[in-house]
Every structure is written in structure tokens, then in C-alpha cells.
Design a protein around this motif. Structure first.
Motif, short mmCIF file in Angstrom:
data_model
loop_
_atom_site.label_atom_id
_atom_site.label_comp_id
_atom_site.label_asym_id
_atom_site.label_seq_id
_atom_site.Cartn_x
_atom_site.Cartn_y
_atom_site.Cartn_z
N THR A 28 26.70 29.48 15.61
CA THR A 28 28.06 29.08 16.01
C THR A 28 28.89 28.69 14.79
O THR A 28 30.04 29.09 14.66
CB THR A 28 27.99 27.87 16.97
OG1 THR A 28 27.12 28.21 18.05
CG2 THR A 28 29.35 27.52 17.51
N LYS A 29 28.27 27.94 13.92
CA LYS A 29 29.01 27.44 12.76
C LYS A 29 29.31 28.53 11.75
O LYS A 29 30.31 28.46 11.03
CB LYS A 29 28.22 26.31 12.08
CG LYS A 29 28.38 24.99 12.76
CD LYS A 29 29.79 24.47 12.53
CE LYS A 29 29.99 23.11 13.13
NZ LYS A 29 31.36 22.62 12.91
N THR A 30 28.43 29.51 11.66
CA THR A 30 28.65 30.57 10.67
C THR A 30 29.35 31.78 11.25
O THR A 30 29.43 32.81 10.59
CB THR A 30 27.31 31.02 10.04
OG1 THR A 30 26.46 31.47 11.08
CG2 THR A 30 26.64 29.90 9.29
N ARG A 31 29.82 31.63 12.46
CA ARG A 31 30.59 32.75 13.04
C ARG A 31 31.88 32.88 12.24
O ARG A 31 32.60 31.90 12.05
CB ARG A 31 30.90 32.47 14.51
CG ARG A 31 31.32 33.71 15.26
CD ARG A 31 31.47 33.41 16.73
NE ARG A 31 30.23 33.03 17.36
CZ ARG A 31 30.12 32.16 18.37
NH1 ARG A 31 31.18 31.57 18.85
NH2 ARG A 31 28.95 31.88 18.89
N THR A 32 32.12 34.08 11.77
CA THR A 32 33.27 34.28 10.91
C THR A 32 34.56 34.06 11.68
O THR A 32 34.73 34.63 12.75
CB THR A 32 33.26 35.72 10.35
OG1 THR A 32 31.98 35.94 9.78
CG2 THR A 32 34.32 35.91 9.31
N PRO A 33 35.46 33.23 11.16
CA PRO A 33 36.74 33.04 11.84
C PRO A 33 37.50 34.36 11.96
O PRO A 33 37.34 35.26 11.14
CB PRO A 33 37.49 32.08 10.91
CG PRO A 33 36.46 31.46 10.06
CD PRO A 33 35.34 32.43 9.96
N ARG A 39 39.28 35.95 9.13
CA ARG A 39 38.49 36.36 7.98
C ARG A 39 37.73 37.66 8.22
O ARG A 39 37.03 38.14 7.35
CB ARG A 39 37.49 35.27 7.63
CG ARG A 39 38.14 34.12 6.94
CD ARG A 39 37.11 33.11 6.53
NE ARG A 39 37.72 32.07 5.73
CZ ARG A 39 37.91 32.15 4.43
NH1 ARG A 39 37.52 33.21 3.78
NH2 ARG A 39 38.48 31.17 3.77
N VAL A 96 23.58 27.08 13.96
CA VAL A 96 23.87 27.87 12.74
C VAL A 96 24.70 29.09 13.08
O VAL A 96 25.67 29.41 12.40
CB VAL A 96 22.55 28.26 12.03
CG1 VAL A 96 22.81 29.25 10.92
CG2 VAL A 96 21.88 27.02 11.46
#
Lengths: 166, 178
Positions: free
Chosen positions: B56-61, B64, B54
Motif C-alpha cells: 500500500t505504501k509503495t504504490r506509486t502515486p 508519478r 508495504v
């Protein structure tokens, strides 16, 4: 021109925006949609600011709104998919042929394959960082149910990863 | 203890939802029970895995990340409803005012091309006389005429006892006769 509600919401927004965005991203798997949903969530919170009865935390109340916003979004998506299907368009998502199945992707896939109840508590816990009590408030279920769902979700996640890994 | 209970306690412990005393008791129990230790380890691994995926996946690009996180601003859509509401109220007021003004404007009281009768009044009424000459026909002209007559009558009280409405009616009658 800031009203009291707007000032308080701004404070809440500064504290929770990353959590809400992360939760929304987990829910819809797209940053554009997640940003839109987060914004919609705060708008709804502003409109209903005075409806908060003071029981529980504002953060849990905000995640009730976030969850409802996501549910409404899912309904709209379902309607759009139905319309597209009746118009004869082909499916929405395609699986890439060369899919890099590293551990994170496998976990992510297994997480998204879980039942919504189990997935939701994992999102609220690990993306939004809510406590058991706050999750129970956000989902309107007892704390025991939250624990059960989290426990089952984590077990199924692990099982799903093991199956995918074979 | 049964397996599910051990796993739940291990999960609570991993998520920081267990009190210190309970956590210590759990650790003591796990130290003496190998199968329970293995169940707890698996559950902790599952917690870590969920946390890892979670986060890793929700790390803000990178694109952004806000440029000035120290001064966050509310999204414009939060501000807009208030501004939009006020703009709508002002616009409605303007439209209604314009409509009311248009509706309340009476028709021309003098027929087109009718001779204009300028009443010579006292010196104080000369300004009105000029106005009558400039405004052309219509409501405002009639109103100016009425005012001129009123001021003239004040200067020359020949029509004492006659109010403004009577004067106006007389004027209309004269115009229609002539």
C-alpha cells in the motif's frame, strides 16, 4: 552510442525499477528521495557494471548497491541534521496533531520503529520481492540469518501493532 | 515441535520458500495440533500485514506513473556522463589547440613602419606578391616574403646554393640595417 553495459543495465532497469523504487521509498519514506536514490543506484551500477563477478544474480548485486546507496544517503542526512542542529534550527520532523491512525498507518509506524536489520529484510522481501538467497547475497549474511531476522521482524511488527492499538 | 520452529516454517510457507512436500507435512502437523495452528496463523497474519502495508505504501502515486511505460527510457543522468566526457575532451582539445597556436605565433620580424620590400619575381610568384601586399606586417607577412623569395630564386637562379633559412636571415639583417 549505447555500450554493452548500458544496454544490459537498461534491461535490468526495466525489470527492477519498481522494486528498487519501492525499496528506496520504504527506506526513506519520501518519493522524491526514493527517485533520486534509485537513479543514483542505477548510476553506480553502470559505473561498476564490470565489477560483477557473475556469482549470484544481477538483481541481488543491484540491491547490494541500492543498500549502500541508502546507507550513504543516511550518512549525508545525519551530517545535515548535525549542521542544522549546530545552527540552532529546530528538529526535522514534526508529528501531526491529528494523525489518522488507521491500520496501515499503525503498521507503517510499527515497521519504521523496528531495528534496522529487521526492517531491512522486510523491505527487501515485501517491497523488492527478493528470495531468501537473494536477500542473503544482498546483505552479505547467511540465509539462516535472513530467516531469523525476518521471523523476529515480523513478530516484533505484530507486537508493535498490538501495542499501538491499545 | 517448539513454537519458534513452527512459526518459521509457517513464515516460509507463507512466503513460498517451502517445498511442496514440506508444506504438506506442515499442514498435516498443524491439523492435529491446535496451539501450533494458532502460532502459525499469527505468523501468517504478520506476513500478510507486512505485505499489505508495504504494497500500500509503495504504490506509486498517480502523478508519478510514467505516461508511456511500454517505452521506458534511462534517466538522463545515465546518458550524460558519456556525453559530458566527450564534450569535455573536445573542449580541452580546442583550448589546448588555441593556446598552442597562440604560443607558437612569433613576434613581428619587421619593425613597425618599416618599408616593405616587395621582391619582383617570376610570373608564377605574382599571387604571392599580392598576398604580401594584403597581409600587413607580422609573421605571415614574413613567411609570404620568404616564399616569394624562394619562388623568385627558383625562377631566377641568381642565389643558387642559398637555402630558405639563409634568405630569411638575410632579410632580417637587411631590415635591421635599413
Amino acid at each position: 552510442m549505447w555500450t554493452r553495459a548500458q544496454a544490459e543495465l537498461r534491461q535490468l532497469w526495466e525489470q527492477t525499477r519498481d522494486k528498487v523504487r519501492a525499496y528506496m521509498f520504504c527506506a526513506c519514506s519520501d518519493w522524491n528521495d526514493a527517485d533520486d536514490l534509485a537513479q543514483e543506484c542505477y548510476l553506480r551500477a553502470l559505473r561498476n557494471w564490470d565489477l560483477f563477478d557473475g556469482r549470484g544474480s544481477r538483481q541481488a548485486w543491484l540491491f547490494v548497491i541500492a543498500r549502500n546507496t541508502h546507507i550513504d544517503w543516511l550518512r549525508r542526512q545525519t551530517t545535515r541534521r548535525k549542521i542544522r542542529a549546530t545552527e540552532g534550527e529546530v528538529g526535522v520532523r514534526t508529528t501531526p496533531t491529528t494523525y489518522e491512525r488507521d491500520e496501515i498507518e499503525m503498521l507503517w509506524e510499527a515497521l519504521n520503529a523496528l531495528h534496522r536489520d529487521h526492517r531491512e529484510v522486510i523491505h527487501l522481501r515485501f517491497a523488492a520481492g527478493l528470495s531468501y538467497a537473494e536477500m542473503a547475497e544482498a546483505l552479505n549474511v547467511p540465509v539462516g540469518t535472513v530467516r531469523s531476522r525476518l521471523h523476529r521482524g515480523l513478530k516484533m511488527l505484530r507486537r508493535g501493532v498490538l501495542q499501538n492499538g491499545d | 515441535m517448539e513454537r519458534e520452529r513452527i512459526e518459521r516454517l509457517a513464515m516460509d510457507s507463507a512466503l513460498g520458500e517451502l517445498s511442496e512436500d514440506a508444506a504438506a507435512l506442515l499442514e498435516a502437523y498443524l491439523a492435529t495440533n491446535a496451539p501450533a495452528r494458532e502460532w502459525a496463523r499469527r505468523m501468517r497474519c504478520a506476513c500478510e500485514a507486512a505485505h499489505r502495508v508495504v504494497s500500500t505504501k509503495t504504490r506509486t502515486p498517480a502523478e508519478r506513473i510514467p505516461s508511456s511505460p511500454a517505452t521506458p527510457r534511462l534517466p538522463w543522468r545515465m546518458i550524460c556522463p558519456t556525453l559530458g566526457r566527450w564534450a569535455a575532451v573536445i573542449l580541452c582539445a580546442l583550448v589546448m589547440g588555441a593556446a598552442a597556436g597562440r604560443w607558437s605565433k612569433p613576434r613581428d620580424v619587421s619593425p613597425a613602419g618599416a618599408p616593405v620590400t616587395v621582391v619582383q619575381g617570376a610570373p608564377a610568384a605574382r599571387g604571392w606578391d599580392r598576398l604580401v601586399g594584403e597581409t600587413g606586417q607580422g609573421f605571415w607577412r614574413a613567411r609570404a616574403l620568404a616564399l616569394v623569395r624562394s619562388e623568385s630564386s627558383r625562377a631566377q637562379p641568381s642565389t643558387a646554393g642559398e637555402n630558405l633559412w639563409d634568405k630569411y636571415r638575410r632579410y632580417v639583417r637587411e631590415q635591421s640595417d635599413g
